[in-house]
Design an enzyme around this catalytic site. Sequence first.
Site, PDB file in Angstrom:
ATOM      1  N   ASP A   1      46.817  45.868  43.761  1.00 48.23           N
ATOM      2  CA  ASP A   1      46.454  48.263  43.057  1.00 48.23           C
ATOM      3  C   ASP A   1      45.868  47.199  41.221  1.00 48.23           C
ATOM      4  O   ASP A   1      44.850  47.724  41.163  1.00 48.23           O
ATOM      5  CB  ASP A   1      47.578  47.731  42.398  1.00 48.23           C
TER       6      ASP A   1
ATOM      7  N   LYS B   1      41.563  48.072  40.127  1.00 49.53           N
ATOM      8  CA  LYS B   1      41.465  48.291  38.622  1.00 49.53           C
ATOM      9  C   LYS B   1      40.190  47.390  38.369  1.00 49.53           C
ATOM     10  O   LYS B   1      39.214  48.022  37.754  1.00 49.53           O
ATOM     11  CB  LYS B   1      42.734  48.015  37.783  1.00 49.53           C
TER      12      LYS B   1
END
Length: 814
Positions: free
Chosen positions: A677, A681
């Site tokens: 994750d 980003k």
Amino acid sequence: MKVLKFGGTSVGSSKNINSVISILENYSKNESVVCVVSAVGGITDKLLLAGKQAQDKDAAYNDTFNFICDKHLEIINELTPLKGQSIIAFVNQRLNELKNLLDGIFLINELSPKTSDKLVSFGEILSSYIIGETLVKRGLSASCKNSQELIVTNSNFTKAEVDYEVTNKNISDYFYSASSKITILPGFVAKSITGEQTTLGRGGSDFTAAIVASALKVDSLEIWTDVSGMYTTNPKLVKHAYPIDKISYQEAMELSHFGAKVLYPPTVQPVLDLNIPIHIKNTLDPEAAGTIISNEIVNTSQPVKGISNISKISLLTLQGSGMIGIPGFSKRLFETLSQEKINVILITQASSEHSICLGINEADAVKAKVAIDDAFSNEIALHKIDPIIVENELSIVALVGDNMKNHQGISGKMFSALGKNNINIRAIAQGASEKNISVVIAEKHVKKALNTLHEQFFEAKTKQLNVFITGVGNVGEKLVEQIKQQHNYLKKNLKINLRVAGLSNSRKMIFNESGIDLSNWKEQLANGEKASLQGFFEGTKALNLRNSIFVDVTANYDVAKLYEKYLRESIGVVACNKIACASDFENYKLLKTLSLKYNAPYLFETNVGAGLPIIDTLNNLIASGDQVTSIHAVLSGSLNFVFNNFNDKTKFYDVVKQAGDEGYTEPDPRIDLSGVDVARKILILARESGVEMNLEDIKNDPFLSEAGFKSDTVDDFYETLIADEAHYQSLYASAKANNCQLKYVAQFNEGKASVGLQEIPEGHPFYNLQGSDNIVMFYTKRYANQPMIIKGAGAGADVTASGLFADIIRIGND
């Protein structure tokens, strides 16, 4: 003296006729009234249908005839339940004549224009007699006069031309000696000089009223219909449309020509010549102000007076290099259409003389193509021009206003508003008078076009946004509640009317063109139709609403794959789902390109930092000419929460479980704890900085145990957290020994990116980062020594929902 005309809807039922009678009774208290009436609503169409059926040897004409009989007798019985025998006797006599006429058409299977006029005249003759006699039986001073004895025409059947000299004298002589306070006249019908029955063509009842009004030189002509005047646009398609108080003859004729049904342009000519105002009124709402049409040009700050449209249009294009510089092509083209009695609605020609475009009724398209191709067969054979190109399923939308010529930018606003909603303009026409700007668009876009233009030119600069949300779980529910809470604020202060037009979860989905009632949306959704990702896209597309926005509140790969489809339909996309932006660079680039091409915003602020303005700030830096040199960030609110709560007195398993229960991690915590994750980003930030990079280019230094990293299921993963507690305690112990805090850090520097767990020393900006907060430090050419820092809550349903909400508002303010 007053002249009033009542249309088919106004006399379409006994209830409506009673309203007409009340209006006439009220007017006749003060002055004499001439009342022109149409056939009972729908009867003219039934008469034409019966004639066509009889001509085609279809015995169903008898059923149509019986319907016509039953309709009239029903109205008589309801209007005069105890006194209608004499009316019924007359009507039956006329109906017998109609039956004989239809039988004759059936026998010879021929329906000439002359016979057609005789056929359709029964409608007005019957309605006028029924209404006139009902007035008499109710004790009013009334009489019925057959307009065929007053209006004299030539023998051009179905659209006869009036002999005004004879007609005006007949009308003046009759009403000079008429004693009744109310005179009922059938509209539409007339007689030729030789005594044959004729009709005045489309809008004939209005025409009859205008002829009488001009002959009697009355102060005004009142046309009563089922709407309260001429509207700014079609109120059936645009809910915010409203009646126009005053409008000029020219504006009214332009609007009527382009589809406004309350008036047919040729009918106003007799009163226009004498400057007699026309007042459009509503039979069902007599107290409504209505619309006054006169020769007065109302100077207002609103340059556009109305928006109208004609549906079922075909666009004919004659083109070819052989047309350039050769005179006579236009003449031959229009003569060909004239010989076929095909009306041209719109004309546009390129200055290069390479092509001419014509708009005609779709019903005439085949006949027009055959005739034109035949007329230009020699040029086509020599390849000087192409065979005529025919495009169907089109519509003309027109802006109308006397004052448009005095205001700059009207056409620009029109084209821009349509373009932003992916409404392609096929042709444009604007007269030198600048009273009308017409565009040809796809029929399927008419409703969206009218609503878009009405919002642009008539509404108080309030922009309507139509939102379609998929994924109404924890974050999605918060978003819906925020929209509900802030609806009035947005409308009042930001002039944004935000409506949720579609909702979906994994099981059910619902749509509402007018906006879903958010006070009970959960109950509505529970009773909705079966959900599917493609079905939700098709439903959103089918509604075809202006300023549509698809909001993805999932972490679903298949949902992200649909962004391309939404953008190609000019439906904006707002997403907290990071999968699309972190996918292959070519797909990321494609979505960005489609967003620009189709004027469809693609916003994903919540991909990084939930509600923090990280991407927006980065975009502003780049747009202003700055250049990012490096980025240092703690981008996982989930991991920050975990390591801020983990110590030698807690269990790693317990902290991770708590983070999941409180909504800080994805349903599958491995996405967060594996670093994937965070890698997504920093990838997104790198790409937004202008760097071409893919997810596999990012170095990921995992902190999970080997068993945890390789676990197959979520349950297995949680089991490894228990089994490998010592591994996680060793990480904490090392950081504590070095007087450091554990932070999961993302870095981008000199075109390279990495993510991993780091021991952050005291005094570092990351050291005291609390709870689930995120922090980003941008080093740029302008911020070379002291970085620009953005810090705040980076996880949680409320802040993520607020970030999505902010993106929606950003679109509304664009």
